[in-house]
Design an enzyme around this catalytic site. Structure first.
Site, PDB file in Angstrom:
ATOM      1  N   HIS A 224       3.998   5.976   3.627  1.00 17.50           N
ATOM      2  CA  HIS A 224       2.613   6.232   3.208  1.00 17.50           C
ATOM      3  C   HIS A 224       2.588   6.277   1.685  1.00 17.50           C
ATOM      4  O   HIS A 224       2.660   5.249   1.041  1.00 17.50           O
ATOM      5  CB  HIS A 224       2.139   7.540   3.844  1.00 17.50           C
ATOM      6  CG  HIS A 224       0.676   7.842   3.668  1.00 17.50           C
ATOM      7  ND1 HIS A 224      -0.249   6.895   3.280  1.00 17.50           N
ATOM      8  CD2 HIS A 224      -0.040   8.998   3.842  1.00 17.50           C
ATOM      9  CE1 HIS A 224      -1.446   7.447   3.224  1.00 17.50           C
ATOM     10  NE2 HIS A 224      -1.343   8.724   3.545  1.00 17.50           N
ATOM     11  N   MET A 259       9.150  -2.460   0.617  1.00 17.04           N
ATOM     12  CA  MET A 259       8.057  -1.539   0.332  1.00 17.04           C
ATOM     13  C   MET A 259       7.070  -2.159  -0.649  1.00 17.04           C
ATOM     14  O   MET A 259       7.439  -2.928  -1.537  1.00 17.04           O
ATOM     15  CB  MET A 259       8.603  -0.230  -0.234  1.00 17.04           C
ATOM     16  CG  MET A 259       9.652   0.434   0.658  1.00 17.04           C
ATOM     17  SD  MET A 259       9.064   0.758   2.342  1.00 17.04           S
ATOM     18  CE  MET A 259       7.842   2.030   2.023  1.00 17.04           C
ATOM     19  N   HIS A 263      -0.030  -4.081   5.280  1.00 13.77           N
ATOM     20  CA  HIS A 263      -0.915  -2.947   5.517  1.00 13.77           C
ATOM     21  C   HIS A 263      -1.391  -3.018   6.960  1.00 13.77           C
ATOM     22  O   HIS A 263      -1.735  -4.091   7.471  1.00 13.77           O
ATOM     23  CB  HIS A 263      -2.113  -2.987   4.559  1.00 13.77           C
ATOM     24  CG  HIS A 263      -2.786  -1.660   4.406  1.00 13.77           C
ATOM     25  ND1 HIS A 263      -3.624  -1.151   5.368  1.00 13.77           N
ATOM     26  CD2 HIS A 263      -2.738  -0.742   3.410  1.00 13.77           C
ATOM     27  CE1 HIS A 263      -4.069   0.025   4.970  1.00 13.77           C
ATOM     28  NE2 HIS A 263      -3.544   0.296   3.790  1.00 13.77           N
ATOM     29  N   ASP A 314       0.157  -0.135  -3.587  1.00 13.73           N
ATOM     30  CA  ASP A 314       1.331   0.466  -4.207  1.00 13.73           C
ATOM     31  C   ASP A 314       2.137  -0.533  -5.036  1.00 13.73           C
ATOM     32  O   ASP A 314       2.831  -0.133  -5.977  1.00 13.73           O
ATOM     33  CB  ASP A 314       2.242   1.075  -3.140  1.00 13.73           C
ATOM     34  CG  ASP A 314       1.631   2.286  -2.479  1.00 13.73           C
ATOM     35  OD1 ASP A 314       1.071   3.128  -3.196  1.00 13.73           O
ATOM     36  OD2 ASP A 314       1.697   2.387  -1.241  1.00 13.73           O
TER      37      ASP A 314
END
Length: 376
Positions: A224, A259, A263, A314
């Site tokens: 997350h 990472m 999504h 991110d």
């Protein structure tokens, strides 16, 4: 046979008027406003008002909210003492979680009639957390670096003051605006894991501080909020743009999760990425770090070619925060400072039409059986 929805994937558990993610059109709306328009036209203070109070502020409302927020910035001496008592080796998310929990002990309105559920009380608590979190995060980064603590200023806006407390200098306009945009983009995202955690806690009629503390715990995980930290670890491991394809081949062969990509909600790429990527491009130019921009592009292209997977927020946010000067472990606390506005909005919405969130499970263990041996 009961249908099992692992991770609650595809399960609609409630309604919300706070935000909407439309995966088909790749749109994200905060109370009806497209997030990219908010990022282009608004300060984070305005967006925080939108989420906490329900509407974008008038000029008078904004001035009133700014006066309140600025008055709430200084840390209580007990919070400073608490932070100083924690190991410098602890993850900053642990520090933030602990400090937020402590803030709840200062609030004597929790014991008043309707103190837990009254919207006005909770709006005040939301503003308190909104103002305190930058001071907590900046304090923690500076104490880890053995730097002198810098007090908040009441003549600077939210973004400029946050950067001032962290780095001891007023930010360049490109940095201040980039930070402001990042805070807006991270502020809210429907029923994600941390927000749902906050709503579950609120549904038990616990208090806002407890709900936010639980949400911070959920956000700490690398699946997350922790992903923005992992992006910089990836960049460090790759080194230079010319190694991106080889690194990715080795990582995929080892079945590693990359990472910053993919999504669960968006089908055609995270709608927030173009806005945040524009911020990163400006920072790359400002700091003359074209090498970082080239590495970003090389890995992005390699992932698209090999896996047809696009970046999420991110991916550009991590290197943007790195260029601003934040320590990598501070990236997820920055996420907290932003998302607390969305969490608070969801807690208040949950309480206004509350039902205890208590799902069922399908038992898969042994059938009923006797305990072996004699009674003692």
């Amino acid at each position: 046979m009961t249908d099992i929805h692992k991770g609650l994937a595809g399960v609609v558990v409630d309604t919300t008027a706070i935000s909407k993610v439309n995966p088909d059109t790749n749109s994200l709306l905060y109370r009806g406003y497209p997030v990219q328009e908010l990022a282009a036209r608004c300060s984070f203070e305005q967006v925080a008002h939108l989420l906490i109070y329900g509407e974008l502020p008038t000029a008078d409302e904004l001035a009133q909210a700014q006066r309140l927020e600025r008055s709430l910035r200084p840390l209580d001496p007990r919070t400073r003492e608490l932070i100083d008592s924690l190991p410098a080796t602890a993850h900053p998310m642990d520090v933030v979680r602990t400090a937020v929990s402590q803030l709840g002990t200062f609030d004597d309105t929790l014991g008043q009639p309707d103190g837990l559920t009254d919207r006005t009380f909770n709006q005040g608590r939301a503003m308190y957390l909104f103002a305190q979190l930058p001071s907590i995060i900046a304090y923690d980064q500076r104490r880890r670096r053995d730097q002198e603590i810098i007090e908040p200023r009441d003549d600077l806006g939210y973004a400029a003051n946050f950067l001032w407390m962290t780095f001891g200098a007023e930010p360049e306009p490109v940095v201040e605006q980039g930070f402001n945009v990042s805070m807006i983009l991270y502020a809210e995202h429907s029923f994600n894991a941390s927000t749902f955690t906050a709503r579950v806690i609120a549904s038990t009629l616990s208090d806002l501080y407890s709900a936010v503390t639980g949400a911070i715990g959920a956000l700490k995980g690398p699946l997350h909020g922790g992903a923005n930290e992992a992006v910089m670890a990836t960049f460090s491991e790759i080194g230079t743009a010319d190694r991106a394809e080889v690194w990715l081949e080795e990582a995929l062969a080892a079945k590693r999760k990359i990472m910053g990509f993919g999504h669960r909600v968006y089908k055609h790429g995270d709608s927030r990425v173009p806005t945040m990527k524009a911020v990163l491009d400006d920072l790359v130019d400002h700091y003359e770090r074209q090498d970082l921009g080239e590495l970003y592009t090389a890995l992005e292209q390699a992932m698209a070619e090999r896996k047809n997977i696009l970046p999420n927020l991110d991916y550009p946010a991590g290197p943007a925060y790195h260029l601003m000067g934040f320590d990598t472990q501070m990236f997820t606390p920055l996420f907290v400072a932003s998302r607390v506005t969305g969490w608070a909005a969801h807690v208040m919405e949950q309480l206004e039409s509350n039902a205890l969130i208590r799902p069922l499970s399908e038992y898969s263990g042994p059938e009923q059986r006797e305990v072996p041996g004699r009674r003692v």
